[in-house]
Design an enzyme around this catalytic site. Structure first.
Site, mmCIF file in Angstrom:
data_model
loop_
_atom_site.group_PDB
_atom_site.id
_atom_site.type_symbol
_atom_site.label_atom_id
_atom_site.label_comp_id
_atom_site.label_asym_id
_atom_site.label_seq_id
_atom_site.Cartn_x
_atom_site.Cartn_y
_atom_site.Cartn_z
ATOM 1 N N LYS A 70 -35.490 18.534 -29.129
ATOM 2 C CA LYS A 70 -36.455 19.377 -28.952
ATOM 3 C C LYS A 70 -36.519 20.130 -27.729
ATOM 4 O O LYS A 70 -36.906 21.525 -27.661
ATOM 5 C CB LYS A 70 -37.745 18.258 -28.473
ATOM 6 C CG LYS A 70 -38.299 17.721 -29.661
ATOM 7 C CD LYS A 70 -39.549 17.055 -29.412
ATOM 8 C CE LYS A 70 -40.420 16.640 -30.486
ATOM 9 N NZ LYS A 70 -41.623 16.027 -30.068
ATOM 10 N N ASP A 106 -47.723 20.460 -31.384
ATOM 11 C CA ASP A 106 -48.321 18.985 -30.706
ATOM 12 C C ASP A 106 -49.644 19.452 -30.007
ATOM 13 O O ASP A 106 -50.460 18.590 -29.855
ATOM 14 C CB ASP A 106 -47.313 18.689 -29.608
ATOM 15 C CG ASP A 106 -46.251 17.744 -30.280
ATOM 16 O OD1 ASP A 106 -46.486 17.573 -31.621
ATOM 17 O OD2 ASP A 106 -45.169 17.364 -29.730
HETATM 18 P P1 NAP Z 1 -41.005 10.412 -22.938
HETATM 19 O O1 NAP Z 1 -40.817 11.873 -23.039
HETATM 20 O O2 NAP Z 1 -40.021 9.388 -23.012
HETATM 21 O O3 NAP Z 1 -41.972 9.849 -21.793
HETATM 22 C C1 NAP Z 1 -42.494 8.850 -21.797
HETATM 23 C C2 NAP Z 1 -43.444 8.468 -20.411
HETATM 24 O O4 NAP Z 1 -44.009 7.192 -20.271
HETATM 25 C C3 NAP Z 1 -42.582 8.981 -19.238
HETATM 26 O O5 NAP Z 1 -43.601 9.505 -18.036
HETATM 27 C C4 NAP Z 1 -42.320 7.401 -18.726
HETATM 28 O O6 NAP Z 1 -42.454 7.275 -17.273
HETATM 29 C C5 NAP Z 1 -43.609 6.589 -19.144
HETATM 30 N N1 NAP Z 1 -43.355 5.372 -19.234
HETATM 31 C C6 NAP Z 1 -42.280 4.709 -20.139
HETATM 32 N N2 NAP Z 1 -42.424 3.209 -19.943
HETATM 33 C C7 NAP Z 1 -43.516 3.006 -19.179
HETATM 34 C C8 NAP Z 1 -43.990 2.068 -18.576
HETATM 35 N N3 NAP Z 1 -43.594 0.746 -19.062
HETATM 36 N N4 NAP Z 1 -44.902 1.910 -17.803
HETATM 37 C C9 NAP Z 1 -45.433 2.983 -17.340
HETATM 38 N N5 NAP Z 1 -44.822 4.444 -17.682
HETATM 39 C C10 NAP Z 1 -44.132 4.418 -18.834
HETATM 40 O O7 NAP Z 1 -41.751 10.083 -24.472
HETATM 41 P P2 NAP Z 1 -42.659 11.120 -25.213
HETATM 42 O O8 NAP Z 1 -41.914 11.793 -25.954
HETATM 43 O O9 NAP Z 1 -43.842 11.740 -24.146
HETATM 44 O O10 NAP Z 1 -43.745 10.096 -25.922
HETATM 45 C C11 NAP Z 1 -44.560 9.031 -25.354
HETATM 46 C C12 NAP Z 1 -45.349 8.481 -26.510
HETATM 47 O O11 NAP Z 1 -46.267 9.258 -27.257
HETATM 48 C C13 NAP Z 1 -44.545 7.614 -27.593
HETATM 49 O O12 NAP Z 1 -45.179 6.361 -27.998
HETATM 50 C C14 NAP Z 1 -44.586 8.630 -28.828
HETATM 51 O O13 NAP Z 1 -44.312 7.905 -30.053
HETATM 52 C C15 NAP Z 1 -45.903 9.126 -28.562
HETATM 53 N N6 NAP Z 1 -46.164 10.483 -29.321
HETATM 54 C C16 NAP Z 1 -47.025 10.485 -30.164
HETATM 55 C C17 NAP Z 1 -47.144 11.889 -31.094
HETATM 56 C C18 NAP Z 1 -48.085 11.852 -32.107
HETATM 57 O O14 NAP Z 1 -48.237 12.954 -32.940
HETATM 58 N N7 NAP Z 1 -49.199 10.957 -32.194
HETATM 59 C C19 NAP Z 1 -46.658 13.035 -30.396
HETATM 60 C C20 NAP Z 1 -45.562 12.728 -29.377
HETATM 61 C C21 NAP Z 1 -45.452 11.594 -28.815
HETATM 62 P P3 NAP Z 1 -40.923 7.627 -16.443
HETATM 63 O O15 NAP Z 1 -40.982 9.255 -16.239
HETATM 64 O O16 NAP Z 1 -41.183 6.950 -15.112
HETATM 65 O O17 NAP Z 1 -39.873 6.900 -17.257
#
Ligand code: NAP
Length: 300
Positions: A70, A106
């Site tokens: 991405k 998104d």
């Molecule tokens: P990402 O870039 O890896 O970001 C994840 C975030 O969550 C980071 O800020 C991380 O914190 C935090 N995090 C991870 N584990 C944690 C924990 N145990 N406690 C507290 N904070 C935590 O992932 P992403 O791409 O943003 O995606 C995140 C979620 O959104 C996923 O579940 C994905 O499936 C969902 N999503 C859904 C859609 C949809 O269309 N519905 C679209 C996009 C994403 P740190 O920075 O401190 O590591």
């Protein structure tokens, strides 16, 4: 039916085997009767440039992008939309006379359930309401999806946008990136998790963008039981996770009178926005796409 004239669309990622996009897009393509097919393309990180050249050579019309491409694709594109630049990630690529162009759907996907009239809970539980100028948004997580949510909350015109994260350094960088963004966001404040319960009591919109509570850890919630007691009845609680459906976070919020939105509708709507771009159509069969996803996830 695939013929000699069939045009190619697809999704690139690594891994890509578990992507729900082929089921969703091919259902819409079949319903519309257009001469396209949407395929999964597993592309390793080092092969991205070669894949783009290969796609141009075989006449691919457009593709979705998932992890880990991405951000990496940005310098390889001829044009990148301001929204994708602000988010720092591209999820949709399409071909024009200028070459490969990238955007990010998104934000459109995130906003869709917040902007449409109420629908039944089994269709995403969307909520209406148009004046966000007095509303406070609280966003859990500061990763990639949080960037689309911040941009969405800014587009809604939220009075305050609060982002909660684990690392003070990441949070400071996150905040700074919006000051220097092509679409700047000024009313953004960042916090560590200690401040969460105070923020929850002020929230009109609480969004989980962390993966906490995602299958197979569906019993978990990003907000400890108890902290959600402070949510006001009528606040909107939105979880970007779509599996399980609903998540523990949404179940807890609903028990306290909050209105829940799950991540399935965002997934459907970001896909619909991409398909409109590729097919040059003003509308695509969103219901068919939603149903295909629900079936794939065993929800109906
Ligand atoms: P990402 O870039 O890896 O970001 C994840 C975030 O969550 C980071 O800020 C991380 O914190 C935090 N995090 C991870 N584990 C944690 C924990 N145990 N406690 C507290 N904070 C935590 O992932 P992403 O791409 O943003 O995606 C995140 C979620 O959104 C996923 O579940 C994905 O499936 C969902 N999503 C859904 C859609 C949809 O269309 N519905 C679209 C996009 C994403 P740190 O920075 O401190 O590591």
């Amino acid at each position: 039916m695939i013929k000699g004239t069939t045009k190619l669309l697809g999704v690139i990622g690594h891994p890509v085997e578990h992507s729900l996009s082929p089921a969703m897009h091919n259902a819409a393509i079949s319903h519309l009767g257009v001469d396209f097919v949407y395929l999964p393309f597993p592309i390793k990180p080092g092969d991205l440039k070669a894949a783009l050249a290969g796609f141009a050579a075989i006449g691919v019309r457009g593709f979705s992008i998932t992890i880990p491409h991405k951000q990496a694709i940005l310098p390889l594109l001829s044009e990148v939309s301001p929204i994708a630049r602000s988010i720092g990630a591209v999820n949709t690529v399409y071909l024009t006379d200028k070459g490969w162009c990238g955007t990010n759907t998104d934000v459109e996907g995130f906003l869709a359930p917040l902007q449409t009239p109420p629908t039944p809970p089994d269709q995403g539980g969307a909520r209406g309401g148009s004046d966000w100028s007095q509303k406070v948004a609280v966003i859990l997580g500061n990763g990639g999806a949080a960037r689309a949510v911040v941009a969405g909350c800014a587009q809604l015109g939220c009075a305050e946008i609060h982002v909660v994260g684990r690392s003070e350094q990441n949070l400071a960088e996150f905040q700074q990136s919006w000051v220097n963004s092509p679409m700047p966001v000024q009313n953004l404040q960042v916090h560590t998790w200690e401040n969460l319960s105070m923020l929850i009591s002020q929230a009109d919109l609480l969004v989980n963008t962390t993966p906490v509570g995602m299958y197979p850890q569906g019993e978990k919630s990003p907000v400890a039981d108890g902290a959600l007691n402070r949510i006001s009845a009528g606040a909107i609680v939105y979880d970007l996770i779509y599996n399980p459906n609903p998540t523990q976070f949404l179940k807890d919020a609903q028990l306290r009178g909050a209105r829940a939105i799950d991540g399935l509708e965002m997934l459907v709507q970001q896909g619909a926005a991409a398909l409109k771009i590729w097919l040059h159509k003003e509308s695509v069969p969103v219901d068919v796409m939603r149903q295909a996803l629900r079936q794939h996830l065993g929800l109906s």
